[in-house]
Scaffold this active site. Structure first.
Site, PDB file in Angstrom:
ATOM      1  N   ASN A 156       0.835  -1.203   0.000  1.00  0.00           N
ATOM      2  CA  ASN A 156       0.000   0.000   0.000  1.00  0.00           C
ATOM      3  C   ASN A 156       0.868   1.250   0.000  1.00  0.00           C
ATOM      4  OD1 ASN A 156      -2.645   1.418   0.452  1.00  0.00           O
ATOM      5  ND2 ASN A 156      -1.498   2.171   2.230  1.00  0.00           N
ATOM      6  N   GLU A 157       0.546   2.161  -0.895  1.00  0.00           N
ATOM      7  CA  GLU A 157       1.249   3.438  -0.991  1.00  0.00           C
ATOM      8  C   GLU A 157       2.752   3.224  -0.900  1.00  0.00           C
ATOM      9  OE1 GLU A 157      -0.773   6.245   1.629  1.00  0.00           O
ATOM     10  OE2 GLU A 157      -2.403   6.408   0.183  1.00  0.00           O
TER      11      GLU A 157
HETATM   12  C1  BGC Z   1      -3.664   5.291   3.843  1.00  0.00           C
HETATM   13  C2  BGC Z   1      -4.703   4.948   4.888  1.00  0.00           C
HETATM   14  C3  BGC Z   1      -5.112   6.215   5.639  1.00  0.00           C
HETATM   15  C4  BGC Z   1      -5.720   7.148   4.621  1.00  0.00           C
HETATM   16  C5  BGC Z   1      -6.317   8.411   5.209  1.00  0.00           C
HETATM   17  C6  BGC Z   1      -3.907   6.588   3.108  1.00  0.00           C
HETATM   18  O1  BGC Z   1      -2.701   7.273   3.011  1.00  0.00           O
HETATM   19  O2  BGC Z   1      -3.496   4.222   2.952  1.00  0.00           O
HETATM   20  O3  BGC Z   1      -4.176   3.972   5.740  1.00  0.00           O
HETATM   21  O4  BGC Z   1      -5.969   5.944   6.682  1.00  0.00           O
HETATM   22  O5  BGC Z   1      -4.745   7.526   3.690  1.00  0.00           O
HETATM   23  O6  BGC Z   1      -5.345   9.263   5.734  1.00  0.00           O
END
Ligand code: BGC
Length: 429
Positions: A156-157
């Site tokens: 993720n990201e």
């Molecule tokens: C992330 C989440 C986070 C969301 C809201 C994203 O960067 O993947 O885990 O909760 O943003 O800030």
């Protein structure tokens, strides 16, 4: 309202550490317990989704959603180096099967920010060994669960390390300026629940506490910022995992996700904007161009000036996170990505933290209209996952942020769907 085709995914997303509760073997959990923690709350039991997943999946189903993106917690599967826990695999098998029973496509993320403590003790995301360790974990999970899955996000990201490093640099600069002017730094305007003020203030006290838990004063946790080396390791980890998954199940669609801003230069800011987009997106292309899809995650825009990024425009609406309420950003980002990325696109996160749910409905409407226009122009967008299914643990910002389509009572864990949940579901054809 333009409805989407039946095979388009309309779903919601969560991450294990933010909703499951009791992820006691992860680095985030460990940091939450430290006396000088930067976390405003402890995740604790979170939304108890570990036990209540069935109820949550049923709520999605009754609202008409057809997909659920959730993550598997590495620290549950591998609590110690070399130790794999099959009982935890069986837990996630039940979650996947529950999705299928309710006509919901499970889209699984293998890594969403939180690492096992032992990974950090080995040097975390700056140590070359993380590539092989992640590959082994991915192989183990997919050997066990791959026959039940069609879509897997590896990381993720994946660009979060560089983004957090940039945010820290910017914050330090702003703090120095504010100190020189005798003012307080506001702290907001960063993506992903970071508590920058405490991160700066608590640094020296934390060093000792980190030493005790992680064996180093400066642990290289994924969401604490990373170097270019760590960025490269993240790409290698993704590629190694992707290969391992495809060796086992060639038909599984594999991709990673990126946090992408709608970067808008004002006059004179073009060169800085181009550099920012290269750091955030284009320099990853060589590593992801052959992926089966790219997960696009977007929350707001960044306005870029010739010298620095500009503040939120005067009078503009802000989200609880401090950054601008700007749902138009998603369409811009998808179009920017599609200029260079040739594969399928999945919006794996897009959402807003606000207490007035009608602002969330409005946000989804503008974002979804933008997605529909991209599809009409031939861009292969295959799904839209709202962040988040429920109000949850927003990392260092704790439980104050309300991103959810469902409210969760922190004492009783009672779920109350907000109107936005049914609204999202109504986009299905
Ligand atoms: C992330 C989440 C986070 C969301 C809201 C994203 O960067 O993947 O885990 O909760 O943003 O800030």
């Amino acid at each position: 309202m333009k409805k989407f085709e039946n095979d388009f995914f309309i779903g919601a997303a969560t991450a294990a550490h933010q909703v499951e509760g009791n992820n006691t073997n992860s680095d985030c959990w460990a940091m939450e317990q430290m006396p000088h923690t930067t976390y405003k709350d402890k995740s604790g039991i979170a939304c108890d989704h570990y036990n209540r997943y069935e109820e949550d999946i049923k709520l999605m189903k009754s609202a008409g959603l057809n997909a659920y993106r959730f993550s598997i917690e590495w620290a549950r599967i591998q609590p110690e180096d070399g130790v794999f826990d099959d009982e935890q695999i069986e837990h996630y098998r039940k979650v996947i099967r529950c999705c299928r029973e309710h006509g919901i496509e499970p889209v699984v993320t293998l890594f969403h920010f939180s690492s096992p403590i032992w990974i950090i003790r080995k040097g975390g995301w700056e140590a070359d060994t993380v590539v092989e360790d992640f590959e082994k974990y991915a192989s183990y999970v997919i050997k066990a669960l791959g026959s039940e899955l069609k879509y897997v996000c590896t990381i993720n990201e994946a660009n979060m390390g560089l983004q957090v490093a940039a945010i820290s640099r910017r914050y330090t600069m702003m703090a120095k300026k504010a100190a020189a002017a005798g003012a307080q730094n506001s702290g907001g305007e960063v993506q992903m629940g970071l508590n920058m003020q405490a991160m700066m203030e608590n640094m020296k006290f934390q060093a000792m506490e980190n030493e005790e838990v992680f064996g180093t004063p400066q642990p290289h946790c994924f969401n604490l910022g990373g170097s270019e080396h760590s960025d490269l390791l993240t790409m290698k980890a993704h590629q190694a995992a992707k290969k391992a998954i495809h060796d086992l199940y060639p038909d599984i669609q594999v991709g990673l996700t990126l946090s992408l801003h709608d970067i808008q230069p004002v006059e004179g800011g073009e060169a800085r904007a181009e550099a920012a987009w290269a750091e955030e997106f284009t320099h990853y292309l060589p590593y992801i161009q052959d992926d089966d899809f790219l997960g696009v995650q977007n929350y707001t825009r960044t306005i870029v000036g010739p010298e620095e990024d500009l503040p939120v425009p005067d009078g503009a609406e802000r989200t609880q996170m401090g950054y601008e309420y700007y749902p138009q950003a998603l369409e811009h980002v998808i179009r920017a990505v599609a200029k260079d990325f040739r594969g399928n696109i999945m919006v794996t996160e897009n959402g807003v933290s606000c207490d007035d749910d009608s602002r969330r409905v409005n946000f989804i409407q503008i974002a979804a209209d933008g997605v529909a226009r991209c599809i009409a122009d031939g861009i292969p967008v295959k799904g839209y996952f709202y962040w988040s299914l429920m109000d949850n643990f927003e990392w260092q910002m704790g439980y104050r942020m309300q991103f959810g389509l469902i409210a969760v009572d922190r004492t009783t864990q009672t779920r109350t769907p907000k109107p936005s949940l049914a609204y999202l579901g109504s986009y299905r054809g």
